[in-house]
Scaffold this active site. Structure first.
Site, mmCIF file in Angstrom:
data_model
loop_
_atom_site.group_PDB
_atom_site.id
_atom_site.type_symbol
_atom_site.label_atom_id
_atom_site.label_comp_id
_atom_site.label_asym_id
_atom_site.label_seq_id
_atom_site.Cartn_x
_atom_site.Cartn_y
_atom_site.Cartn_z
ATOM 1 N N GLY A 44 -12.939 -3.797 1.262
ATOM 2 C CA GLY A 44 -14.039 -4.579 0.704
ATOM 3 C C GLY A 44 -15.234 -3.665 0.511
ATOM 4 O O GLY A 44 -15.554 -2.853 1.378
ATOM 5 N N ASP A 104 -12.212 -6.186 -3.228
ATOM 6 C CA ASP A 104 -13.149 -7.330 -3.156
ATOM 7 C C ASP A 104 -14.501 -6.829 -2.680
ATOM 8 O O ASP A 104 -14.636 -5.660 -2.309
ATOM 9 C CB ASP A 104 -12.597 -8.410 -2.212
ATOM 10 C CG ASP A 104 -12.388 -7.875 -0.800
ATOM 11 O OD1 ASP A 104 -11.298 -7.338 -0.535
ATOM 12 O OD2 ASP A 104 -13.327 -7.927 0.014
ATOM 13 N N MET A 112 -9.735 -2.378 7.857
ATOM 14 C CA MET A 112 -9.293 -2.761 9.196
ATOM 15 C C MET A 112 -8.498 -1.697 9.958
ATOM 16 O O MET A 112 -8.004 -1.969 11.053
ATOM 17 C CB MET A 112 -8.481 -4.070 9.108
ATOM 18 C CG MET A 112 -9.302 -5.209 8.526
ATOM 19 S SD MET A 112 -8.400 -6.756 8.314
ATOM 20 C CE MET A 112 -8.170 -7.261 10.009
ATOM 21 N N GLU A 113 -8.384 -0.495 9.396
ATOM 22 C CA GLU A 113 -7.586 0.546 10.081
ATOM 23 C C GLU A 113 -8.225 1.930 10.120
ATOM 24 O O GLU A 113 -7.936 2.724 11.029
ATOM 25 C CB GLU A 113 -6.201 0.708 9.407
ATOM 26 C CG GLU A 113 -5.296 -0.497 9.480
ATOM 27 C CD GLU A 113 -5.592 -1.518 8.391
ATOM 28 O OE1 GLU A 113 -6.203 -1.130 7.362
ATOM 29 O OE2 GLU A 113 -5.246 -2.689 8.572
ATOM 30 N N GLU A 148 0.812 -1.217 0.000
ATOM 31 C CA GLU A 148 0.000 0.000 0.000
ATOM 32 C C GLU A 148 0.851 1.276 0.000
ATOM 33 O O GLU A 148 0.335 2.354 -0.286
ATOM 34 C CB GLU A 148 -0.976 -0.018 1.190
ATOM 35 C CG GLU A 148 -2.039 -1.086 1.007
ATOM 36 C CD GLU A 148 -2.896 -1.337 2.236
ATOM 37 O OE1 GLU A 148 -4.072 -1.697 2.054
ATOM 38 O OE2 GLU A 148 -2.404 -1.205 3.371
HETATM 39 N N1 ADE Z 1 -9.523 -5.017 3.173
HETATM 40 C C1 ADE Z 1 -9.729 -5.385 1.893
HETATM 41 N N2 ADE Z 1 -10.799 -6.195 1.803
HETATM 42 C C2 ADE Z 1 -11.284 -6.339 3.060
HETATM 43 C C3 ADE Z 1 -12.353 -7.057 3.599
HETATM 44 N N3 ADE Z 1 -13.152 -7.797 2.848
HETATM 45 N N4 ADE Z 1 -12.555 -6.986 4.955
HETATM 46 C C4 ADE Z 1 -11.736 -6.239 5.726
HETATM 47 N N5 ADE Z 1 -10.696 -5.550 5.252
HETATM 48 C C5 ADE Z 1 -10.472 -5.588 3.932
#
Ligand code: ADE
Length: 234
Positions: A78, A197, A173-174, A12
């Protein structure tokens, strides 16, 4: 002006550290901080590691040791919004936790007890610059709430539960931890995420396929934002 740029993973930040000029590195708390200029803008780039604690730690270090004035979080996410496709960019209006649960004491999902906000607001000017950077690079983007937790979301049921409980355009997640720490330090921030995703049963296949591509893509938008910030502060 000094811009702190945080990515959770090496992929990243790789494009950004490669473009840095006059780069000096410092290692603190297990992370390498790259200080230099990006399109002539003073920046500090760091790979925080995955998750909320790693991310928040790096914000505090950027504030205390590097005295950054602004923060951008670049990375992947995501999608929660059907209109956000793989490769598109999510820009934060605000960020909140989906996994902060103190319901038994009357707090709504995501609310940190005794904080004055549920979602941490991003800086309007950085939001506008991020949108502008997406326009310049002709990348589709949507602006909205970004939700974060210490969980990789890859099931339709978990995704629906997050949408029902928090709303939001993407999950990662951050972001909310960076937003939370920036809010407490009164540092303006924005979160930029490229979609890797759909945060559902297809994620286990899509994520490894698109992870690096999406991470690099978001880093290019971040570099463009830095250039715009430098131009208006010249
Ligand atoms: N980062 C990228 N895709 C993610 C997902 N599906 N869940 C959590 N963090 C992500």
């Amino acid at each position: 002006m000094k811009l702190g740029i945080i990515g959770a993973m090496q992929e990243e930040i790789a494009l950004l550290t490669a473009q840095l000029e006059h780069s000096v590195t410092t290692e603190t708390a297990g992370s390498v901080f790259y200080e230099g200029t990006l399109h002539q803008l003073p920046v500090v780039v760091v790979c925080s590691g995955v998750g909320k604690v790693n991310a928040a730690l790096c914000v505090q270090i950027l504030a205390d040791l590097f005295h950054v004035t602004h923060i951008v979080n670049t990375g992947i996410a995501g999608s929660l919004d059907p209109q956000l496709d793989i490769g598109d960019i999510a820009v934060s209006i605000e960020a909140m936790y989906h996994d902060f649960l103190v319901g038994p004491f009357g707090y709504p999902r995501g609310q940190v007890p005794r904080m004055d906000v549920l979602a941490f607001p991003a800086d309007p000017h950085l939001i506008a610059l991020a949108q502008d950077a997406c326009r310049s690079l002709q990348v589709p983007c949507r602006t909205g709430r970004i939700v974060s937790g210490d969980q990789f979301v890859c099931s339709d049921a978990v995704k629906q539960d997050i949408i029902d409980g928090c709303g939001g355009i993407c999950v990662e997640m951050e972001g909310a931890a960076i937003a939370h720490a920036a809010y407490r330090n009164r540092i303006p921030f924005v979160i930029l995420r490229a979609i890797s995703d759909k945060a559902n049963h297809t994620s286990e296949l899509d994520y490894p396929t698109f992870e690096t591509q999406a991470a690099h893509h978001c880093a290019s938008i971040t570099a463009c934002l830095a250039q715009k910030l430098e131009e208006e502060n010249r």
